[in-house]
Design an enzyme around this catalytic site. Structure first.
Site, PDB file in Angstrom:
ATOM      1  N   TYR A 140       0.806  -1.227   0.000  1.00 57.60           N
ATOM      2  CA  TYR A 140       0.000   0.000   0.000  1.00 57.60           C
ATOM      3  C   TYR A 140       0.837   1.275   0.000  1.00 57.60           C
ATOM      4  CZ  TYR A 140      -3.821  -3.173   1.381  1.00 57.60           C
ATOM      5  OH  TYR A 140      -4.737  -4.188   1.458  1.00 57.60           O
ATOM      6  N   HIS A 162       0.059 -11.782   1.750  1.00 54.86           N
ATOM      7  CA  HIS A 162      -0.962 -10.971   1.067  1.00 54.86           C
ATOM      8  C   HIS A 162      -1.704 -11.772  -0.004  1.00 54.86           C
ATOM      9  CE1 HIS A 162      -1.867  -6.521  -0.051  1.00 54.86           C
ATOM     10  NE2 HIS A 162      -2.919  -7.278  -0.276  1.00 54.86           N
TER      11      HIS A 162
HETATM   12  P1  NAP Z   1     -14.343  -0.711   0.786  1.00 61.13           P
HETATM   13  O1  NAP Z   1     -13.937  -0.569   2.187  1.00 61.13           O
HETATM   14  O2  NAP Z   1     -15.348  -1.730   0.421  1.00 61.13           O
HETATM   15  O3  NAP Z   1     -14.882   0.679   0.221  1.00 61.13           O
HETATM   16  C1  NAP Z   1     -14.151   1.868   0.372  1.00 61.13           C
HETATM   17  C2  NAP Z   1     -14.941   3.005  -0.278  1.00 61.13           C
HETATM   18  O4  NAP Z   1     -16.140   3.261   0.465  1.00 61.13           O
HETATM   19  C3  NAP Z   1     -14.146   4.300  -0.283  1.00 61.13           C
HETATM   20  O5  NAP Z   1     -14.409   4.938  -1.514  1.00 61.13           O
HETATM   21  C4  NAP Z   1     -14.744   5.097   0.889  1.00 61.13           C
HETATM   22  O6  NAP Z   1     -14.700   6.492   0.663  1.00 61.13           O
HETATM   23  C5  NAP Z   1     -16.188   4.642   0.848  1.00 61.13           C
HETATM   24  N1  NAP Z   1     -16.833   4.723   2.166  1.00 61.13           N
HETATM   25  C6  NAP Z   1     -16.365   4.227   3.334  1.00 61.13           C
HETATM   26  N2  NAP Z   1     -17.251   4.425   4.328  1.00 61.13           N
HETATM   27  C7  NAP Z   1     -18.311   5.071   3.790  1.00 61.13           C
HETATM   28  C8  NAP Z   1     -19.535   5.575   4.298  1.00 61.13           C
HETATM   29  N3  NAP Z   1     -19.853   5.397   5.581  1.00 61.13           N
HETATM   30  N4  NAP Z   1     -20.388   6.199   3.452  1.00 61.13           N
HETATM   31  C9  NAP Z   1     -20.075   6.366   2.155  1.00 61.13           C
HETATM   32  N5  NAP Z   1     -18.932   5.919   1.608  1.00 61.13           N
HETATM   33  C10 NAP Z   1     -18.043   5.278   2.404  1.00 61.13           C
HETATM   34  O7  NAP Z   1     -13.062  -0.948  -0.167  1.00 61.13           O
HETATM   35  P2  NAP Z   1     -11.543  -1.401  -0.054  1.00 61.13           P
HETATM   36  O8  NAP Z   1     -10.665  -0.228   0.222  1.00 61.13           O
HETATM   37  O9  NAP Z   1     -11.297  -2.189  -1.292  1.00 61.13           O
HETATM   38  O10 NAP Z   1     -11.460  -2.449   1.157  1.00 61.13           O
HETATM   39  C11 NAP Z   1     -11.209  -2.077   2.502  1.00 61.13           C
HETATM   40  C12 NAP Z   1      -9.821  -2.458   2.966  1.00 61.13           C
HETATM   41  O11 NAP Z   1      -9.594  -3.869   2.821  1.00 61.13           O
HETATM   42  C13 NAP Z   1      -8.678  -1.833   2.151  1.00 61.13           C
HETATM   43  O12 NAP Z   1      -8.506  -0.470   2.413  1.00 61.13           O
HETATM   44  C14 NAP Z   1      -7.530  -2.726   2.582  1.00 61.13           C
HETATM   45  O13 NAP Z   1      -7.066  -2.351   3.865  1.00 61.13           O
HETATM   46  C15 NAP Z   1      -8.198  -4.087   2.594  1.00 61.13           C
HETATM   47  N6  NAP Z   1      -8.036  -4.829   1.310  1.00 61.13           N
HETATM   48  C16 NAP Z   1      -7.297  -5.975   1.317  1.00 61.13           C
HETATM   49  C17 NAP Z   1      -7.113  -6.689   0.141  1.00 61.13           C
HETATM   50  C18 NAP Z   1      -6.286  -7.942   0.172  1.00 61.13           C
HETATM   51  O14 NAP Z   1      -5.917  -8.450  -0.905  1.00 61.13           O
HETATM   52  N7  NAP Z   1      -5.989  -8.487   1.334  1.00 61.13           N
HETATM   53  C19 NAP Z   1      -7.703  -6.271  -1.051  1.00 61.13           C
HETATM   54  C20 NAP Z   1      -8.485  -5.124  -1.030  1.00 61.13           C
HETATM   55  C21 NAP Z   1      -8.656  -4.423   0.159  1.00 61.13           C
HETATM   56  P3  NAP Z   1     -13.698   7.483   1.446  1.00 61.13           P
HETATM   57  O15 NAP Z   1     -12.303   6.897   1.355  1.00 61.13           O
HETATM   58  O16 NAP Z   1     -13.853   8.750   0.691  1.00 61.13           O
HETATM   59  O17 NAP Z   1     -14.143   7.595   2.866  1.00 61.13           O
END
Ligand code: NAP
Length: 277
Positions: free
Chosen positions: A47, A105
Site C-alpha cells: 500500500y 498478502h
Molecule cells: P471498501 O472498504 O469496500 O470501500 C471503500 C470506499 O467506500 C471508499 O471509496 C470510501 O470512501 C467509501 N466509504 C467508506 N465508508 C463510507 C460511508 N460510511 N459512506 C459512504 N462511503 C463510504 O473498499 P476497499 O478499500 O477495497 O477495502 C477495505 C480495505 O480492505 C482496504 O482499504 C484494505 O485495507 C483491505 N483490502 C485488502 C485486500 C487484500 O488483498 N488483502 C484487497 C483489497 C482491500 P472514502 O475513502 O472517501 O471515505
C-alpha cells in the site's frame, strides 16, 4: 467494540482499511480513526503507506499496545530471505518493534507455503509478530497453511461483502476458530447506493453502508475492515454495534448479487491466485 477470538488473539471486529490512502492524508486518517475509537488498522507493504500509518499511530493519544496493527508480506517478498528482510523494513516504516498480525498478502503459485510460513513462525517465536495469518487463500489453501505453520493461523483476509458468497470458507473458519476478515466490505463503494440495503437501513435509521457492515460483523467470526478517509465516514462505520438485523434481513442481504461489474470484480481473486506475477 465487539471482538473476534482467533488464534491467541482478540481482534476488534471493525478495523480501518488503508489501501489507496497514501501521503500525509493517511497519517491524518489513522490519527482521527484512533481518536474516534478504532483500535484496529490494516496496512500492507504493497500500500506504500506503512510510514504514514506508523506516523498516525504515533501522533495519536492511543498507546501502541492498544492498537491491533496488521501488515502483509508482498507477493514479491514470499521467499525466505525476502520475507525476513522486507518485514524488518516494515517494522522500521511502521515505527514499531512488533505487529499484531502478519499476513501473506496473496499466495504465489511458485513459492511453497513452507518457505514463507517458516520465517513467519520464527518471527512469531521471536515476538515480533503476535499472530500469523493469510489473505486471499481458498479454504483448501488455508487448511494447508494451518497444517504447515507451528503457530496458529488467526485469520484469512478475503473479499467479502453482500455481493460475494464466502459460505464455504466461513463455515470452515467458524468450525475451526479462525477469523474471516472481510476486505472491500462495502463492495468498494457499491453498497453505499444499494436500494435494498438503504431500505433495510431506514427501519434502524442507518445508511446502506452501515447495514452492509452490520451484516458482516453480525456473523460469527467475521471481522470487517472498511476503508474510509473522512471523519464522517470513519464515524458512521463505527456506529454498527447498536442495532441488530433480523434473520430474514440477514438472508435477504446474503441473496444480493450486485452489478455485473461487481460480479466480474468478484472473480479477480480466483484469477490472481493462478497468475505467477
Ligand atoms: P471498501 O472498504 O469496500 O470501500 C471503500 C470506499 O467506500 C471508499 O471509496 C470510501 O470512501 C467509501 N466509504 C467508506 N465508508 C463510507 C460511508 N460510511 N459512506 C459512504 N462511503 C463510504 O473498499 P476497499 O478499500 O477495497 O477495502 C477495505 C480495505 O480492505 C482496504 O482499504 C484494505 O485495507 C483491505 N483490502 C485488502 C485486500 C487484500 O488483498 N488483502 C484487497 C483489497 C482491500 P472514502 O475513502 O472517501 O471515505
Amino acid at each position: 467494540m465487539d471482538t473476534v477470538t482467533a488464534g491467541d488473539a482478540e481482534i476488534p471486529a471493525l478495523g480501518l482499511g488503508t489501501w489507496q490512502n497514501t501521503g500525509p492524508g493517511c497519517a491524518e486518517t489513522v490519527e482521527t480513526a484512533l481518536e474516534l475509537g478504532y483500535r484496529h488498522v490494516d496496512t500492507a507493504q504493497m500500500y506504500d503507506n506503512e510510514a504514514q500509518v506508523g506516523e498516525g499511530i504515533a501522533r495519536s493519544n492511543v498507546d501502541r499496545d492498544d492498537v491491533f496493527l496488521t501488515t502483509k508480506l508482498d507477493r514479491g517478498n514470499l521467499r525466505a530471505d525476502d520475507a525476513r528482510e522486507s518485514f524488518e523494513q516494515s517494522l522500521e516504516k511502521l515505527d514499531t518493534d512488533y505487529v499484531d498480525l502478519l499476513l501473506i498478502h496473496w499466495p504465489h503459485p511458485r513459492v511453497p507455503f513452507e518457505e514463507t510460513l517458516g520465517v513467519m513462525d520464527d518471527l512469531y517465536q521471536e515476538g515480533n509478530v503476535r499472530q500469523l495469518g493469510v489473505s486471499n487463500f481458498t479454504t483448501d489453501q488455508l487448511r494447508e497453511a494451518r497444517e504447515i505453520a507451528d503457530a496458529p493461523i488467526a485469520t484469512d483476509q478475503v473479499l467479502y461483502n453482500p455481493y460475494k458468497d464466502q459460505s464455504n470458507l466461513l463455515d470452515y473458519c467458524q468450525r475451526e476458530g479462525v477469523a474471516l476478515t472481510a476486505y472491500s466490505p462495502l463492495g468498494r463503494g457499491e453498497a453505499i447506493t444499494d436500494g435494498t440495503l438503504a431500505e433495510i437501513g431506514d427501519t434502524y435509521d442507518k445508511s446502506a453502508a452501515q447495514v452492509a457492515l452490520r451484516w458482516l460483523v453480525q456473523q460469527e467470526n467475521v471481522v470487517a475492515i472498511p476503508k474510509a478517509s473522512s471523519r464522517d465516514h470513519l464515524e458512521a462505520n463505527l456506529a454498527v454495534f447498536d442495532f441488530e438485523l433480523t434473520g430474514a434481513e440477514m438472508e435477504r442481504i446474503a441473496g444480493l448479487d450486485g452489478s455485473i461489474r461487481r460480479r466480474l470484480w468478484n472473480r479477480l481473486p480466483g484469477l490472481m491466485r493462478k497468475v505467477p506475477f
